[in-house]
Design a protein around this motif. Structure first.
Motif, PDB file in Angstrom:
ATOM      1  N   GLU A 199     -35.628  19.521 -36.838  1.00 20.13           N
ATOM      2  CA  GLU A 199     -34.506  19.531 -35.899  1.00 20.13           C
ATOM      3  C   GLU A 199     -33.775  20.860 -35.850  1.00 20.13           C
ATOM      4  O   GLU A 199     -33.278  21.258 -34.797  1.00 20.13           O
ATOM      5  N   TYR A 200     -33.708  21.559 -36.972  1.00 20.57           N
ATOM      6  CA  TYR A 200     -32.833  22.718 -37.079  1.00 20.57           C
ATOM      7  C   TYR A 200     -33.576  23.991 -37.469  1.00 20.57           C
ATOM      8  O   TYR A 200     -34.555  23.962 -38.224  1.00 20.57           O
ATOM      9  N   LEU A 201     -33.050  25.132 -37.001  1.00 17.35           N
ATOM     10  CA  LEU A 201     -33.274  26.431 -37.622  1.00 17.35           C
ATOM     11  C   LEU A 201     -32.068  26.689 -38.511  1.00 17.35           C
ATOM     12  O   LEU A 201     -30.916  26.499 -38.083  1.00 17.35           O
ATOM     13  N   VAL A 202     -32.309  27.169 -39.734  1.00 21.26           N
ATOM     14  CA  VAL A 202     -31.252  27.215 -40.742  1.00 21.26           C
ATOM     15  C   VAL A 202     -31.187  28.606 -41.364  1.00 21.26           C
ATOM     16  O   VAL A 202     -31.854  28.882 -42.372  1.00 21.26           O
ATOM     17  N   PRO A 203     -30.406  29.518 -40.780  1.00 22.29           N
ATOM     18  CA  PRO A 203     -30.173  30.807 -41.436  1.00 22.29           C
ATOM     19  C   PRO A 203     -29.200  30.644 -42.595  1.00 22.29           C
ATOM     20  O   PRO A 203     -28.463  29.649 -42.687  1.00 22.29           O
ATOM     21  N   LEU A 211     -29.700  35.542 -35.023  1.00 22.12           N
ATOM     22  CA  LEU A 211     -30.882  34.723 -34.751  1.00 22.12           C
ATOM     23  C   LEU A 211     -30.844  34.171 -33.333  1.00 22.12           C
ATOM     24  O   LEU A 211     -31.850  34.223 -32.603  1.00 22.12           O
ATOM     25  N   ILE A 212     -29.705  33.644 -32.911  1.00 20.91           N
ATOM     26  CA  ILE A 212     -29.592  33.091 -31.555  1.00 20.91           C
ATOM     27  C   ILE A 212     -29.800  34.176 -30.508  1.00 20.91           C
ATOM     28  O   ILE A 212     -30.484  33.968 -29.497  1.00 20.91           O
ATOM     29  N   ALA A 258     -19.424  31.309 -29.585  1.00 22.37           N
ATOM     30  CA  ALA A 258     -18.797  30.094 -29.062  1.00 22.37           C
ATOM     31  C   ALA A 258     -19.671  28.875 -29.320  1.00 22.37           C
ATOM     32  O   ALA A 258     -19.167  27.804 -29.710  1.00 22.37           O
ATOM     33  N   TYR A 259     -20.979  29.029 -29.113  1.00 23.88           N
ATOM     34  CA  TYR A 259     -21.896  27.898 -29.373  1.00 23.88           C
ATOM     35  C   TYR A 259     -21.805  27.456 -30.836  1.00 23.88           C
ATOM     36  O   TYR A 259     -21.698  26.248 -31.127  1.00 23.88           O
ATOM     37  N   LEU A 260     -21.837  28.402 -31.744  1.00 23.18           N
ATOM     38  CA  LEU A 260     -21.775  28.056 -33.165  1.00 23.18           C
ATOM     39  C   LEU A 260     -20.491  27.304 -33.495  1.00 23.18           C
ATOM     40  O   LEU A 260     -20.498  26.348 -34.270  1.00 23.18           O
ATOM     41  N   SER A 261     -19.393  27.732 -32.911  1.00 26.30           N
ATOM     42  CA  SER A 261     -18.115  27.096 -33.199  1.00 26.30           C
ATOM     43  C   SER A 261     -18.067  25.662 -32.684  1.00 26.30           C
ATOM     44  O   SER A 261     -17.450  24.788 -33.296  1.00 26.30           O
ATOM     45  N   ALA A 262     -18.746  25.409 -31.570  1.00 24.92           N
ATOM     46  CA  ALA A 262     -18.694  24.085 -30.958  1.00 24.92           C
ATOM     47  C   ALA A 262     -19.766  23.135 -31.460  1.00 24.92           C
ATOM     48  O   ALA A 262     -19.570  21.912 -31.439  1.00 24.92           O
ATOM     49  N   ASP A 310     -30.981  22.081 -28.456  1.00 27.26           N
ATOM     50  CA  ASP A 310     -29.906  22.541 -27.571  1.00 27.26           C
ATOM     51  C   ASP A 310     -30.358  23.686 -26.675  1.00 27.26           C
ATOM     52  O   ASP A 310     -29.722  23.960 -25.640  1.00 27.26           O
ATOM     53  N   PHE A 311     -31.435  24.346 -27.044  1.00 31.93           N
ATOM     54  CA  PHE A 311     -31.918  25.519 -26.311  1.00 31.93           C
ATOM     55  C   PHE A 311     -33.243  25.240 -25.602  1.00 31.93           C
ATOM     56  O   PHE A 311     -33.966  26.171 -25.241  1.00 31.93           O
ATOM     57  N   ALA A 312     -33.546  23.964 -25.392  1.00 33.42           N
ATOM     58  CA  ALA A 312     -34.842  23.594 -24.820  1.00 33.42           C
ATOM     59  C   ALA A 312     -35.068  24.221 -23.449  1.00 33.42           C
ATOM     60  O   ALA A 312     -36.216  24.519 -23.069  1.00 33.42           O
ATOM     61  N   ALA A 313     -34.010  24.437 -22.685  1.00 42.34           N
ATOM     62  CA  ALA A 313     -34.155  24.986 -21.333  1.00 42.34           C
ATOM     63  C   ALA A 313     -34.089  26.507 -21.299  1.00 42.34           C
ATOM     64  O   ALA A 313     -34.209  27.109 -20.225  1.00 42.34           O
TER      65      ALA A 313
END
Length: 421
Positions: free
Chosen positions: A298-302, A323-324, A337-341, A365-368
């Motif tokens: 499910e996750y990428l984990v830095p 990374l993003i 902003a994405y990380l905060s939310a 969340d980034f599938a598109a």
């Protein structure tokens, strides 16, 4: 020991060296010839096994709990004293405790199996380690709090002695759980689920100085990220030819923070797949990073690592933004902003001298969003960063002996948080 932990049940689940299921293409037992105690491999160490990329290795790991000096350095006496049948104490733990020694004032507590060379791995590549299977070798473990270590240094443990809590594993409603009493010596009424993982997974550092086994770093090591269960992947920047991978510090369960000092420490048989991600491919997929990087389904984990927990958090946020941006091309302020939310930042541990924070970035969340195409021309890329400066500890042998002027002690308090989970 609780009545439910009968000798017959124990005997049926013990994975002594070479016995039971061995799923990997190779098997690496834990023995005085294949482990290090208290130190981690460096460039001068010889591999105990060489594999081809893509191959799997089944590796026996041995917990340090039960073999440490404050427990008598005699796992047979220690565990039989807790009610464990003699046949249910691991033979390799007994042999390692009898045959090897370490400098308790200079070395860490951990036993690591390896190193394993992966043919063709070069500095600048990533070593991809997939956790294929984790099998408990025994149905019991230990949770310890030692003076000068843990989140509450100077408060717990109370009194002059270290506290080690023997913890049986039992089956409850079809699942295996760790069991604790409400009061010392009482019945096992508190139960918590198992989620086995390897606290230490790493690659050798450059140079000829073996790192202490406690603080994690770019090389991985004692990262204590409890997401690394079966089916997950760890990426580590290769420091030396062949990578020289190693694993250890096996856990049955750990809460984020690992606040008392240790998890439920217990020996595991781990089957891992070792692969190489060439530098160009790694840049295209993740951008430039110094690792470690975890991937779950499910996750990428830095990760962020620093002796100061606040700085570890800041480093993790910076790594997550980088990374993003590298992978999906977001503007910096939008990534922030994405990380905060949407992203949880978890404290891996606060007890290993170097604190750890890891971020859970949900890939769905980034599938598109199309992946960014990273330039591959070598002149457009900085050279791969060198390994962090290792601790100056003389010339330790495989037994873990080091010079007495090492700045890190397993037995003595250090400034800041405690250590040695």
């Amino acid at each position: 020991m609780t009545p439910a932990l009968e000798a017959t049940a124990l005997a049926s689940t013990i994975l002594q060296p070479g016995t039971g299921e061995i799923p990997g293409e190779h098997y690496l037992a834990a023995s005085p010839a294949t482990v290090m105690w208290g130190r981690l491999p460096c460039a001068r160490d010889a591999a105990v096994l060489t594999v081809q990329p893509g191959q799997t290795v089944t590796i026996d790991t041995v917990s340090h709990e039960g073999i440490l000096e404050d427990q008598g350095k005699d796992p047979l006496a220690y565990f039989t004293g807790k009610g464990v049948p003699e046949a249910s104490v691991l033979d390799d733990a007994i042999e390692i405790a009898r045959s090897l020694s370490r400098d308790t004032m200079a070395d860490g507590p951990h036993v690591v199996t390896g190193p394993i060379a992966v043919e063709g791995a070069l500095p600048g590549d990533l070593l991809k380690i997939t956790v294929v299977r984790l099998q408990p070798r025994v149905p019991y473990g230990v949770i310890s709090n030692r003076h000068g270590k843990g989140a509450l240094v100077g408060e717990l443990p109370r009194g002059e002695h270290n506290v080690s809590v023997f913890t049986p594993v039992e089956e409850r409603d079809g699942r295996m759980v760790g069991v604790l009493p409400v009061v010392e010596g009482g019945p096992g009424l508190v139960e918590f689920p198992l989620a086995p993982f390897l606290g230490t997974m790493g690659v050798a550092v450059a140079g000829d100085q073996r790192p202490h086994s406690v603080p994690p770093g770019e090389h991985g090591g004692n990262i204590d990220i409890n997401l690394l269960v079966e089916g997950t992947v760890l990426y580590l920047p290769v420091q030396v030819a062949g990578a020289l991978a190693y694993v250890g510090d096996p856990h049955f369960a750990q809460g984020d923070g690992e606040v008392a000092l240790t998890a439920l420490e217990a020996s595991l048989r781990a089957t891992l797949r070792f692969e190489i991600v060439p530098r160009e491919e790694a840049l295209a997929e993740f951008g430039e990073f110094t690792g470690p990087l975890v991937r779950t389904d499910e996750y990428l984990v830095p990760t962020g690592l620093d002796p100061d927990l606040g700085e570890a958090m800041r480093r993790c946020v910076r790594s997550a933004i980088a990374l993003i941006r590298a992978r999906w091309g977001l503007d910096e302020h939008l990534a922030y902003a994405y990380l905060s939310a949407a992203t949880d930042f978890d404290i891996s541990q606060v007890v290993d001298i170097v604190c750890g924070v890891h971020a859970r970035i949900r890939e769905s969340d980034f599938a598109a969003v199309p992946l960014v195409s990273v330039p591959l021309a070598s002149e457009q890329r900085p050279p791969h960063p060198s390994a962090p400066e290792p601790l100056k500890t003389g010339d330790p042998a495989r037994t873990g002996q080091t010079s007495p002027d090492s700045p890190v002690s397993d037995e003595s308090p250090v400034s800041g948080e405690g250590q040695t989970a």
